[in-house]
Design a protein around this motif. Structure first.
Motif, PDB file in Angstrom:
ATOM      1  N   ARG A 106       7.587  -4.986  -0.593  1.00 35.16           N
ATOM      2  CA  ARG A 106       7.459  -3.700   0.097  1.00 35.16           C
ATOM      3  C   ARG A 106       8.784  -3.049   0.480  1.00 35.16           C
ATOM      4  NH1 ARG A 106       2.355  -3.770  -0.257  1.00 35.16           N
ATOM      5  NH2 ARG A 106       0.992  -5.392   0.484  1.00 35.16           N
ATOM      6  N   ASP A 107       9.865  -3.824   0.541  1.00 34.08           N
ATOM      7  CA  ASP A 107      11.166  -3.233   0.866  1.00 34.08           C
ATOM      8  C   ASP A 107      12.286  -4.158   0.390  1.00 34.08           C
ATOM      9  OD1 ASP A 107      11.612  -5.216   2.939  1.00 34.08           O
ATOM     10  OD2 ASP A 107      10.402  -3.976   4.285  1.00 34.08           O
ATOM     11  N   TYR A 108      13.523  -3.667   0.481  1.00 28.22           N
ATOM     12  CA  TYR A 108      14.662  -4.424  -0.039  1.00 28.22           C
ATOM     13  C   TYR A 108      14.964  -5.663   0.799  1.00 28.22           C
ATOM     14  CZ  TYR A 108      15.267  -0.404  -3.013  1.00 28.22           C
ATOM     15  OH  TYR A 108      15.051   0.590  -3.935  1.00 28.22           O
ATOM     16  N   ALA A 109      14.693  -5.612   2.102  1.00 24.80           N
ATOM     17  CA  ALA A 109      14.907  -6.796   2.942  1.00 24.80           C
ATOM     18  C   ALA A 109      13.981  -7.928   2.492  1.00 24.80           C
ATOM     19  CB  ALA A 109      14.674  -6.455   4.412  1.00 24.80           C
ATOM     20  N   GLU A 110      12.729  -7.593   2.207  1.00 20.62           N
ATOM     21  CA  GLU A 110      11.787  -8.603   1.709  1.00 20.62           C
ATOM     22  C   GLU A 110      12.237  -9.127   0.342  1.00 20.62           C
ATOM     23  OE1 GLU A 110       7.101  -9.259   0.497  1.00 20.62           O
ATOM     24  OE2 GLU A 110       7.705  -7.333   1.357  1.00 20.62           O
ATOM     25  N   PHE A 111      12.722  -8.237  -0.505  1.00 17.82           N
ATOM     26  CA  PHE A 111      13.208  -8.644  -1.822  1.00 17.82           C
ATOM     27  C   PHE A 111      14.340  -9.661  -1.680  1.00 17.82           C
ATOM     28  CE2 PHE A 111      16.002  -7.729  -5.568  1.00 17.82           C
ATOM     29  CZ  PHE A 111      15.167  -8.245  -6.532  1.00 17.82           C
ATOM     30  N   ARG A 112      15.296  -9.369  -0.830  1.00 12.82           N
ATOM     31  CA  ARG A 112      16.424 -10.276  -0.605  1.00 12.82           C
ATOM     32  C   ARG A 112      15.936 -11.624  -0.060  1.00 12.82           C
ATOM     33  NH1 ARG A 112      21.888  -9.173   0.051  1.00 12.82           N
ATOM     34  NH2 ARG A 112      21.431  -6.958   0.152  1.00 12.82           N
ATOM     35  N   ARG A 113      15.009 -11.588   0.907  1.00 13.00           N
ATOM     36  CA  ARG A 113      14.455 -12.834   1.481  1.00 13.00           C
ATOM     37  C   ARG A 113      13.763 -13.657   0.415  1.00 13.00           C
ATOM     38  NH1 ARG A 113      12.933  -9.544   5.644  1.00 13.00           N
ATOM     39  NH2 ARG A 113      10.790  -9.402   4.892  1.00 13.00           N
ATOM     40  N   ARG A 114      12.945 -13.013  -0.398  1.00 13.38           N
ATOM     41  CA  ARG A 114      12.214 -13.737  -1.443  1.00 13.38           C
ATOM     42  C   ARG A 114      13.172 -14.348  -2.469  1.00 13.38           C
ATOM     43  NH1 ARG A 114       6.682 -13.294  -2.548  1.00 13.38           N
ATOM     44  NH2 ARG A 114       5.573 -12.071  -0.996  1.00 13.38           N
ATOM     45  N   LEU A 115      14.215 -13.624  -2.814  1.00 11.94           N
ATOM     46  CA  LEU A 115      15.200 -14.185  -3.732  1.00 11.94           C
ATOM     47  C   LEU A 115      15.816 -15.430  -3.140  1.00 11.94           C
ATOM     48  CD1 LEU A 115      17.081 -11.053  -5.129  1.00 11.94           C
ATOM     49  CD2 LEU A 115      15.650 -12.637  -6.430  1.00 11.94           C
ATOM     50  N   ARG A 116      16.177 -15.380  -1.871  1.00 17.97           N
ATOM     51  CA  ARG A 116      16.810 -16.530  -1.230  1.00 17.97           C
ATOM     52  C   ARG A 116      15.844 -17.699  -1.108  1.00 17.97           C
ATOM     53  NH1 ARG A 116      20.267 -12.996   2.941  1.00 17.97           N
ATOM     54  NH2 ARG A 116      22.166 -12.955   1.719  1.00 17.97           N
ATOM     55  N   MET A 117      14.575 -17.424  -0.868  1.00 21.58           N
ATOM     56  CA  MET A 117      13.584 -18.503  -0.737  1.00 21.58           C
ATOM     57  C   MET A 117      13.222 -19.103  -2.090  1.00 21.58           C
ATOM     58  SD  MET A 117      11.023 -17.126   2.316  1.00 21.58           S
ATOM     59  CE  MET A 117       9.870 -16.618   1.105  1.00 21.58           C
ATOM     60  N   THR A 118      13.239 -18.291  -3.134  1.00 20.21           N
ATOM     61  CA  THR A 118      12.799 -18.713  -4.459  1.00 20.21           C
ATOM     62  C   THR A 118      13.877 -19.461  -5.226  1.00 20.21           C
ATOM     63  OG1 THR A 118      11.294 -16.831  -4.531  1.00 20.21           O
ATOM     64  CG2 THR A 118      11.759 -17.913  -6.619  1.00 20.21           C
ATOM     65  N   PHE A 119      15.122 -19.039  -5.050  1.00 15.11           N
ATOM     66  CA  PHE A 119      16.230 -19.605  -5.823  1.00 15.11           C
ATOM     67  C   PHE A 119      17.228 -20.244  -4.862  1.00 15.11           C
ATOM     68  CE2 PHE A 119      14.543 -16.021  -8.203  1.00 15.11           C
ATOM     69  CZ  PHE A 119      14.256 -16.626  -9.415  1.00 15.11           C
ATOM     70  N   GLU A 120      17.773 -21.374  -5.265  1.00 17.27           N
ATOM     71  CA  GLU A 120      18.737 -22.073  -4.426  1.00 17.27           C
ATOM     72  C   GLU A 120      20.098 -21.391  -4.530  1.00 17.27           C
ATOM     73  OE1 GLU A 120      18.887 -26.273  -5.000  1.00 17.27           O
ATOM     74  OE2 GLU A 120      16.725 -26.361  -5.350  1.00 17.27           O
TER      75      GLU A 120
END
Length: 121
Positions: A106-120
């Motif tokens: 839904r937004d760029y903050a969520e995108f950044r969080r998901r990237l950090r959670m998904t990839f080491e």
């Protein structure tokens, strides 16, 4: 690598470019397909690029439009272990039925969080 594209008739790629910039700033390799990719061709190209994730940006979802159909074709064409993330506003998603593997961003903050959670990192 992460694959970035808009599907079918979608020509607005500013949000896609912003997402790609965020991913690149976090150190990801990108495969940027740009705007208006046919879903079936994108699925083949993502496999060839060995992308670990497909990021789609959508601005328009008009009644009778192709976003729903394109998203289903992409879902069916990709290997099951490749996630699909779609960035879009609520109005765009209103009548869209997303396949189970598709995560709505839904937004760029969520995108950044998901990237950090998904990839080491």
């Amino acid at each position: 690598s992460l694959a970035f594209a808009t599907l079918g008739d979608e020509r607005h790629e500013l949000g896609l470019l912003a997402g790609a910039f965020i991913a690149a700033s976090l150190g990801h390799r990108l495969v940027y397909f740009g705007a208006g990719m046919p879903a079936r061709a994108l699925a083949v190209d993502v496999a060839s690029a060995r992308a670990a994730l497909v990021v789609i940006s959508a601005v328009h979802n008009l009644p009778g439009g192709s976003l729903q159909e394109d998203l289903l074709h992409l879902d069916r064409g990709l290997a099951e272990d490749i996630p699909i993330w779609i960035g879009a506003h609520e109005a765009t998603l209103r009548h869209l039925l997303v396949p189970p593997r598709v995560a709505v961003i839904r937004d760029y903050a969520e995108f950044r969080r998901r990237l950090r959670m998904t990839f080491e990192y």
